[in-house]
Design a protein around this motif. Structure first.
Motif, PDB file in Angstrom:
ATOM      1  N   SER A  50     -13.698 -13.292  13.897  1.00 31.15           N
ATOM      2  CA  SER A  50     -14.235 -13.846  15.227  1.00 31.15           C
ATOM      3  C   SER A  50     -13.700 -13.802  16.602  1.00 31.15           C
ATOM      4  CB  SER A  50     -15.758 -14.592  15.283  1.00 31.15           C
ATOM      5  OG  SER A  50     -15.085 -16.095  14.700  1.00 31.15           O
ATOM      6  N   GLY A  51     -12.410 -13.983  16.480  1.00 29.43           N
ATOM      7  CA  GLY A  51     -11.392 -14.291  17.315  1.00 29.43           C
ATOM      8  C   GLY A  51     -11.097 -13.572  18.270  1.00 29.43           C
ATOM      9  N   THR A  52     -10.132 -13.756  19.485  1.00 31.48           N
ATOM     10  CA  THR A  52     -10.239 -12.190  20.491  1.00 31.48           C
ATOM     11  C   THR A  52      -9.107 -12.009  20.153  1.00 31.48           C
ATOM     12  OG1 THR A  52      -9.090 -14.138  21.703  1.00 31.48           O
ATOM     13  CG2 THR A  52     -11.264 -14.281  22.051  1.00 31.48           C
ATOM     14  N   ASN A  53      -8.030 -11.759  19.082  1.00 32.16           N
ATOM     15  CA  ASN A  53      -7.220 -10.584  18.794  1.00 32.16           C
ATOM     16  C   ASN A  53      -7.573 -10.128  17.617  1.00 32.16           C
ATOM     17  OD1 ASN A  53      -5.075 -12.729  20.532  1.00 32.16           O
ATOM     18  ND2 ASN A  53      -5.471 -13.794  19.412  1.00 32.16           N
ATOM     19  N   ALA A  54      -8.588  -9.650  17.657  1.00 32.40           N
ATOM     20  CA  ALA A  54      -9.152  -8.880  16.049  1.00 32.40           C
ATOM     21  C   ALA A  54      -9.946  -7.816  16.521  1.00 32.40           C
ATOM     22  CB  ALA A  54      -9.420  -9.377  14.592  1.00 32.40           C
ATOM     23  N   PRO A  55     -10.310  -7.213  17.600  1.00 34.14           N
ATOM     24  CA  PRO A  55     -11.175  -6.253  17.895  1.00 34.14           C
ATOM     25  C   PRO A  55     -11.464  -5.505  16.764  1.00 34.14           C
ATOM     26  CG  PRO A  55      -9.777  -5.821  19.438  1.00 34.14           C
ATOM     27  CD  PRO A  55      -9.312  -7.398  18.512  1.00 34.14           C
ATOM     28  N   TYR A  56      -9.975  -5.175  16.276  1.00 34.64           N
ATOM     29  CA  TYR A  56     -10.681  -3.863  14.947  1.00 34.64           C
ATOM     30  C   TYR A  56     -11.363  -4.063  13.766  1.00 34.64           C
ATOM     31  CZ  TYR A  56      -9.905  -0.370  11.574  1.00 34.64           C
ATOM     32  OH  TYR A  56      -9.911   1.204  11.223  1.00 34.64           O
TER      33      TYR A  56
ATOM     34  N   ILE B 207      -1.630 -12.123  15.290  1.00 34.60           N
ATOM     35  CA  ILE B 207      -2.912 -11.180  14.930  1.00 34.60           C
ATOM     36  C   ILE B 207      -3.290  -9.762  15.627  1.00 34.60           C
ATOM     37  CG2 ILE B 207      -5.560 -10.872  14.672  1.00 34.60           C
ATOM     38  CD1 ILE B 207      -4.918 -14.275  14.268  1.00 34.60           C
ATOM     39  N   SER B 208      -3.069 -10.238  16.914  1.00 38.22           N
ATOM     40  CA  SER B 208      -2.969  -8.129  17.641  1.00 38.22           C
ATOM     41  C   SER B 208      -2.192  -7.595  17.225  1.00 38.22           C
ATOM     42  CB  SER B 208      -2.750  -8.283  19.107  1.00 38.22           C
ATOM     43  OG  SER B 208      -3.092  -7.689  19.849  1.00 38.22           O
ATOM     44  N   THR B 209      -1.375  -7.207  16.635  1.00 35.33           N
ATOM     45  CA  THR B 209      -0.603  -6.656  15.737  1.00 35.33           C
ATOM     46  C   THR B 209      -0.316  -5.769  15.040  1.00 35.33           C
ATOM     47  OG1 THR B 209       2.055  -7.758  17.333  1.00 35.33           O
ATOM     48  CG2 THR B 209       2.282  -6.062  15.283  1.00 35.33           C
ATOM     49  N   GLY B 210      -1.319  -6.877  13.765  1.00 35.76           N
ATOM     50  CA  GLY B 210      -1.386  -6.479  12.789  1.00 35.76           C
ATOM     51  C   GLY B 210      -3.153  -5.251  12.866  1.00 35.76           C
ATOM     52  N   ASP B 211      -3.778  -5.734  13.972  1.00 36.05           N
ATOM     53  CA  ASP B 211      -4.711  -5.216  13.889  1.00 36.05           C
ATOM     54  C   ASP B 211      -4.325  -3.491  14.649  1.00 36.05           C
ATOM     55  OD1 ASP B 211      -7.615  -6.181  14.336  1.00 36.05           O
ATOM     56  OD2 ASP B 211      -7.829  -4.807  16.281  1.00 36.05           O
ATOM     57  N   THR B 212      -3.319  -4.012  15.560  1.00 30.95           N
ATOM     58  CA  THR B 212      -3.776  -2.313  16.032  1.00 30.95           C
ATOM     59  C   THR B 212      -3.133  -1.971  14.597  1.00 30.95           C
ATOM     60  OG1 THR B 212      -3.302  -3.418  17.927  1.00 30.95           O
ATOM     61  CG2 THR B 212      -2.284  -1.770  17.937  1.00 30.95           C
ATOM     62  N   TRP B 213      -2.272  -2.102  14.672  1.00 32.95           N
ATOM     63  CA  TRP B 213      -1.254  -1.387  13.414  1.00 32.95           C
ATOM     64  C   TRP B 213      -2.418  -0.296  12.183  1.00 32.95           C
ATOM     65  CZ3 TRP B 213      -1.106  -1.017   8.072  1.00 32.95           C
ATOM     66  CH2 TRP B 213       0.370  -0.102   7.715  1.00 32.95           C
ATOM     67  N   GLN B 214      -3.245  -1.214  11.882  1.00 36.05           N
ATOM     68  CA  GLN B 214      -4.303  -0.898  11.086  1.00 36.05           C
ATOM     69  C   GLN B 214      -5.070   0.025  11.402  1.00 36.05           C
ATOM     70  OE1 GLN B 214      -5.614  -3.737   7.903  1.00 36.05           O
ATOM     71  NE2 GLN B 214      -8.316  -2.043   7.923  1.00 36.05           N
ATOM     72  N   LYS B 215      -5.579  -0.088  12.928  1.00 37.74           N
ATOM     73  CA  LYS B 215      -6.769   0.863  13.090  1.00 37.74           C
ATOM     74  C   LYS B 215      -6.017   1.907  13.886  1.00 37.74           C
ATOM     75  CE  LYS B 215      -8.751   2.230  17.664  1.00 37.74           C
ATOM     76  NZ  LYS B 215      -9.419   1.160  18.957  1.00 37.74           N
ATOM     77  N   LYS B 216      -4.378   2.051  13.518  1.00 35.98           N
ATOM     78  CA  LYS B 216      -3.822   3.356  13.963  1.00 35.98           C
ATOM     79  C   LYS B 216      -2.926   4.279  13.367  1.00 35.98           C
ATOM     80  CE  LYS B 216       0.956   4.829  15.041  1.00 35.98           C
ATOM     81  NZ  LYS B 216       2.897   4.228  16.855  1.00 35.98           N
ATOM     82  N   HIS B 217      -3.524   2.954  11.609  1.00 39.02           N
ATOM     83  CA  HIS B 217      -2.756   3.294  10.692  1.00 39.02           C
ATOM     84  C   HIS B 217      -3.662   3.998   9.468  1.00 39.02           C
ATOM     85  CE1 HIS B 217       1.403   3.806  11.550  1.00 39.02           C
ATOM     86  NE2 HIS B 217       1.445   2.788  12.027  1.00 39.02           N
ATOM     87  N   LEU B 218      -5.268   3.477   9.287  1.00 42.36           N
ATOM     88  CA  LEU B 218      -6.143   3.493   8.774  1.00 42.36           C
ATOM     89  C   LEU B 218      -7.434   3.430   8.490  1.00 42.36           C
ATOM     90  CD1 LEU B 218      -4.521   0.171   6.357  1.00 42.36           C
ATOM     91  CD2 LEU B 218      -4.577   2.779   5.645  1.00 42.36           C
ATOM     92  N   ASP B 219      -7.781   3.632  10.760  1.00 41.00           N
ATOM     93  CA  ASP B 219      -8.837   4.455  10.610  1.00 41.00           C
ATOM     94  C   ASP B 219      -9.486   4.966   9.903  1.00 41.00           C
ATOM     95  OD1 ASP B 219     -11.015   2.778  11.502  1.00 41.00           O
ATOM     96  OD2 ASP B 219     -10.477   4.682  13.287  1.00 41.00           O
ATOM     97  N   ALA B 220      -8.886   6.476   9.939  1.00 39.42           N
ATOM     98  CA  ALA B 220      -8.857   7.547   9.603  1.00 39.42           C
ATOM     99  C   ALA B 220      -9.548   7.840   8.432  1.00 39.42           C
ATOM    100  CB  ALA B 220      -8.122   8.625  10.288  1.00 39.42           C
ATOM    101  N   TYR B 221      -8.905   6.604   8.123  1.00 39.65           N
ATOM    102  CA  TYR B 221      -9.020   7.070   6.335  1.00 39.65           C
ATOM    103  C   TYR B 221     -10.779   6.101   6.087  1.00 39.65           C
ATOM    104  CZ  TYR B 221      -9.932   5.377   1.737  1.00 39.65           C
ATOM    105  OH  TYR B 221      -9.736   5.749   0.114  1.00 39.65           O
ATOM    106  N   ALA B 222     -10.286   4.864   6.662  1.00 39.00           N
ATOM    107  CA  ALA B 222     -11.829   4.260   6.645  1.00 39.00           C
ATOM    108  C   ALA B 222     -13.002   5.354   6.969  1.00 39.00           C
ATOM    109  CB  ALA B 222     -12.137   3.250   7.689  1.00 39.00           C
ATOM    110  N   GLN B 223     -12.836   5.534   8.232  1.00 38.64           N
ATOM    111  CA  GLN B 223     -13.876   6.618   8.630  1.00 38.64           C
ATOM    112  C   GLN B 223     -14.156   8.033   7.251  1.00 38.64           C
ATOM    113  OE1 GLN B 223     -15.934   5.828  10.282  1.00 38.64           O
ATOM    114  NE2 GLN B 223     -14.064   3.718  11.207  1.00 38.64           N
ATOM    115  N   TRP B 224     -13.123   8.281   7.103  1.00 41.96           N
ATOM    116  CA  TRP B 224     -13.133   9.385   6.556  1.00 41.96           C
ATOM    117  C   TRP B 224     -13.686   8.618   4.963  1.00 41.96           C
ATOM    118  CZ3 TRP B 224     -11.147   9.835   1.109  1.00 41.96           C
ATOM    119  CH2 TRP B 224     -11.120  10.984   0.762  1.00 41.96           C
ATOM    120  N   SER B 225     -13.955   7.718   4.698  1.00 40.51           N
ATOM    121  CA  SER B 225     -14.353   6.922   2.841  1.00 40.51           C
ATOM    122  C   SER B 225     -15.829   7.255   3.283  1.00 40.51           C
ATOM    123  CB  SER B 225     -13.635   5.970   2.567  1.00 40.51           C
ATOM    124  OG  SER B 225     -14.416   4.699   3.620  1.00 40.51           O
TER     125      SER B 225
END
Length: 285
Positions: free
Chosen positions: A56-62, A194-212
């Motif tokens: 619920s914090g402000t740094n992990a929107p993804y 947190i923002s760094t990790g949040d951005t990394w996961q969106k960039k590298h794993l969101d496509a898999y999340a949507q495909w799944s």
């Protein structure tokens, strides 16, 4: 001739029936309904952040958007502190006696998730960012740390199934049935924000999340531990097909996640996972 049975005999018989009924009831209590079996499950682990700061914090929107697309556990907990015993617990059902992050460790002949999957003829693998080469067993390289890759410690795991994250396929259908993704010490939020990790996961794993969601697959996103509080509450979400979206308040931990994966693929429960039940209510069938 009619045989008279003593009161002691009758009492023993009644007790025997009672014990049998109790045992059956106990077995029924721990029995797990059949779980949906996925073609692909990817588990990504981040580091040392408190649940509210991620959920619920402000740094992990993804990660918050991701949780809204699937099942978010509001009561998920690490096993202990520091990092390494949590990874080993999730992977093998016990901490294997570890109380720190020392390296190297070698566990000979110990049961673990990859060993179980391999014995069952089910494919597995890991993708670690900054791992310098397939099968590398060193303790560190650049921002890669072996302490976050528990499979390296087990002598019964095929080292050729341990790949750099650069080998993560763009054709997700070629993924192993079960795989782990380990970001480096910055992108997993250990050394960076947190923002760094949040951005990394969106960039590298969101496509898999949507495909799944349309390919009988699932992404599990979790943390090893919180930021060293006694509560040790962590963010854990499940996104993919056959998942009922929502926030779930039942208590889970690394052992329950392991038990869920084991039940999903018909594997025996390891260590402390045997005393847990699989997570079932998040699945639609």
């Amino acid at each position: 001739m009619r045989v008279r049975r003593s009161s002691a005999f009758r009492a023993a018989a009644i007790l025997g029936v009672a014990v049998a009924v109790a045992l059956v009831g106990a077995a029924q209590a721990i029995a797990t309904p059949s779980l949906h079996r996925y073609d692909h499950v990817v588990i990504v682990l981040h580091e040392n952040k408190n649940y509210p700061d991620v959920a619920s914090g402000t740094n992990a929107p993804y990660l918050q958007q991701l949780a809204a697309q699937g099942a978010l556990s509001s009561q998920s907990f690490g096993i202990t502190h520091p990092s390494q015993p949590n990874y080993v617990a999730l992977f093998s059902g016990t901490t294997q006696g570890l109380t720190g992050d020392g390296c190297p460790n070698t566990f000979k002949g110990k049961g673990n998730l990859f060993q179980q999957l391999g014995a069952a003829g089910i494919s597995y693998g890991s993708y670690a960012e900054d791992l310098p080469s397939t099968g590398y067993t060193g303790c560190s390289s650049s921002k890669y740390m072996r302490k976050h890759a528990p499979w390296v410690n087990f002598d019964n795991v095929d080292k050729t199934k341990q790949w750099p994250f650069s080998s993560f396929p763009s054709d997700y259908s070629t993924l192993p049935t079960v795989s782990f993704v380990i970001p480096n010490m910055c992108d997993d939020m250990h050394d960076c924000s947190i923002s760094t990790g949040d951005t990394w996961q969106k960039k590298h794993l969101d496509a898999y999340a949507q495909w799944s969601k349309t390919h009988n697959s699932m992404l599990i996103t979790s943390f090893d531990e919180d930021n060293f509080t006694s509560v040790n509450q962590i963010y854990t979400s499940f996104v993919g097909s056959n998942i009922s979206a929502g926030k779930y308040s039942e208590q889970i931990d690394h052992y329950r996640v392991l038990r869920t994966l084991e039940d999903m693929y018909g594997l025996p429960a390891l260590g402390n996972a045997a005393s847990r039940t699989a997570i079932t209510d998040i699945f639609t069938g």
